[in-house]
Design an enzyme around this catalytic site. Structure first.
Site, short mmCIF file in Angstrom:
data_model
loop_
_atom_site.label_atom_id
_atom_site.label_comp_id
_atom_site.label_asym_id
_atom_site.label_seq_id
_atom_site.Cartn_x
_atom_site.Cartn_y
_atom_site.Cartn_z
N LYS A 11 0.96 -0.84 0.27
CA LYS A 11 0.11 -0.01 0.00
C LYS A 11 0.94 0.87 0.01
O LYS A 11 2.05 1.10 0.45
CB LYS A 11 -1.22 0.04 1.24
CG LYS A 11 -0.47 0.13 2.65
CD LYS A 11 0.13 1.47 3.16
CE LYS A 11 0.41 1.63 4.17
NZ LYS A 11 2.16 2.40 5.06
N PRO A 95 9.97 -4.00 -0.02
CA PRO A 95 10.96 -3.75 0.65
C PRO A 95 10.29 -4.06 2.38
O PRO A 95 9.10 -3.66 2.29
CB PRO A 95 11.47 -2.63 0.72
CG PRO A 95 10.77 -2.38 -0.87
CD PRO A 95 9.02 -3.15 -1.43
N ALA A 101 3.84 -1.34 4.05
CA ALA A 101 2.82 -2.49 5.01
C ALA A 101 2.69 -4.06 4.39
O ALA A 101 2.01 -4.69 4.40
CB ALA A 101 1.66 -2.09 4.74
N GLY A 103 4.90 -6.59 5.38
CA GLY A 103 4.49 -7.69 6.29
C GLY A 103 3.25 -7.54 6.68
O GLY A 103 2.09 -8.73 7.48
N SER A 104 2.25 -6.55 7.62
CA SER A 104 0.89 -6.61 6.69
C SER A 104 0.06 -7.14 6.30
O SER A 104 -0.96 -8.04 6.60
CB SER A 104 0.00 -4.68 7.75
OG SER A 104 0.82 -4.26 8.85
N SER A 105 0.75 -6.37 5.23
CA SER A 105 -0.29 -7.62 3.56
C SER A 105 -0.16 -8.47 3.70
O SER A 105 -1.17 -10.19 3.48
CB SER A 105 0.08 -6.55 2.64
OG SER A 105 -0.30 -7.56 1.60
N ASP A 137 -2.20 -2.27 9.88
CA ASP A 137 -2.67 -1.65 8.92
C ASP A 137 -2.73 -3.35 8.29
O ASP A 137 -3.61 -3.09 6.56
CB ASP A 137 -1.46 -1.26 8.31
CG ASP A 137 -0.36 -0.10 7.92
OD1 ASP A 137 -1.71 0.84 8.44
OD2 ASP A 137 0.77 0.09 7.83
O1 C5P Z 1 -0.10 -1.53 14.80
P1 C5P Z 1 0.69 -2.06 14.82
O2 C5P Z 1 1.95 -2.75 15.38
O3 C5P Z 1 1.76 -1.27 13.27
O4 C5P Z 1 1.64 -0.53 14.76
C1 C5P Z 1 2.93 -0.56 15.74
C2 C5P Z 1 4.16 0.92 16.09
O5 C5P Z 1 3.72 1.64 15.96
C3 C5P Z 1 3.14 0.71 17.46
O6 C5P Z 1 3.26 -0.02 18.67
C4 C5P Z 1 2.88 2.14 17.87
O7 C5P Z 1 4.15 2.20 18.75
C5 C5P Z 1 3.55 2.69 16.61
N1 C5P Z 1 2.32 3.16 15.89
C6 C5P Z 1 1.48 4.43 16.57
N2 C5P Z 1 -0.24 5.11 16.38
C7 C5P Z 1 -0.51 3.62 14.80
C8 C5P Z 1 -0.30 2.94 14.64
C9 C5P Z 1 0.94 2.65 15.23
O8 C5P Z 1 1.23 5.09 17.12
N3 C5P Z 1 -1.94 4.26 14.40
#
Ligand code: C5P
Length: 285
Positions: A11, A95, A101, A103-105, A137
């Site tokens: 994305k 990459p 994203a 890993g999320s995908s 994500d």
């Molecule tokens: O949700 P995800 O594991 O991808 O997020 C990684 C880190 O990015 C979270 O631990 C947080 O520190 C930060 N984050 C945030 N606000 C978001 C998404 C991510 O602060 N909306």
């Protein structure tokens, strides 16, 4: 069914507004996601080993509990008492730790793939619940849409009925950046308080490419540049090479330009030195 291959796209964030910090430590966002043609392939193969294992030739992809695809499979196998083994083979083109994203995908692709392969029968709402537990994500990739508005921490998705196809040059420095670090450096007092989503959206709907390019924005940019000030040169280089608008995706370091056509994208790509960067021509999926 013994084996299933699923497509796992990347994305871009055309806009990423950070509205504030929440009591749970996450940040409240408003973002426009675009699904792009750059994608990984994931093959899920059932086996008799009673183990879940990940295979990937890319050196930066973790092969166990730090891998979101592995985590997704572990969650489902635990919750549904699946005792058979699974091999998750990832052909990595996106990459890693790059604001795309990947890993999320991959995690979303595994949720969707295993729901079929293991015949679990989860509905969309249940899949979304798993997605939210895996990362902010992941949810976007459970929707069959080119564009979506993301709110909450990014996990609340409203698909956008937009037909516009965009072309981009995507430049990713060979450096990983971790989302957590970027958010930790964010100074909310310095983010612009404009509603950048609603500024960009009409241009996207109309396919007004020039205005759209001018309306790209990402509130995380100052935090990304505080980690790596040299990345400003990437943006400048794309602009100097004739890109109308340039923006970081997510928490970076990937930078993308909006260009009018595939032809423009290919000629822009030719101007980049591939020793320090990976350069892709991508379009909306
Ligand atoms: O949700 P995800 O594991 O991808 O997020 C990684 C880190 O990015 C979270 O631990 C947080 O520190 C930060 N984050 C945030 N606000 C978001 C998404 C991510 O602060 N909306």
């Amino acid at each position: 069914m013994h084996r299933l291959t699923v497509h796992s796209p990347a994305k871009l964030n055309l806009v990423l507004d950070v509205l504030g910090k929440r009591p749970d430590g996450f940040h409240e966002l408003r973002t426009i996601f675009e699904r792009i043609s750059l994608a990984d392939q994931i093959t899920l193969t059932r086996n008799k080993s009673h183990k879940i294992s990940v295979r990937c030739a890319h050196p930066h992809v973790p092969l166990s509990s730090k891998n979101l695809a592995f985590k997704a499979a572990m969650m489902l196998s635990g919750d549904f008492s699946i005792s058979e083994g699974l091999d998750i083979n990832i052909v990595k083109n996106i990459p890693v730790a790059a604001g795309l994203a990947g890993g999320s995908s991959n995690a979303a692709a595994v949720l969707l793939g295993l729901n079929r392969l293991w015949q679990i029968g989860l509905n969309h709402a249940q899949l979304l619940n798993y997605a939210a537990r895996l990362g902010s994500d992941v949810a976007f990739f459970l929707y069959d849409t080119s564009y979506a508005l993301g709110t909450g921490r990014g996990e609340l998705i409203r698909p956008l009925d937009v037909k516009t196809k965009l072309w981009h040059v995507l430049v990713t420095p060979r450096v990983k950046i971790y989302t957590k670090e970027v958010f930790a450096r964010l100074k909310l007092s310095l983010t612009n308080k404009k509603d950048n989503v609603n500024i960009l959206l009409p241009f996207l709907r109309k396919g007004d490419f020039v205005r759209l390019a001018g309306a790209l924005s990402n509130d995380l940019e100052p935090a990304i540049l505080s980690l790596r000030p040299d990345f400003i040169y990437l943006k400048d280089k794309l602009l100097d090479a004739g890109a109308a608008g340039v923006c970081f995706s997510g928490s970076g370091p990937s930078v993308f330009a909006c260009v009018p056509s595939q032809k423009h994208a290919l000629s822009l790509r030719a101007k980049f030195d591939r020793r320090y960067t990976q350069v892709f021509v991508v379009s909306t999926m």
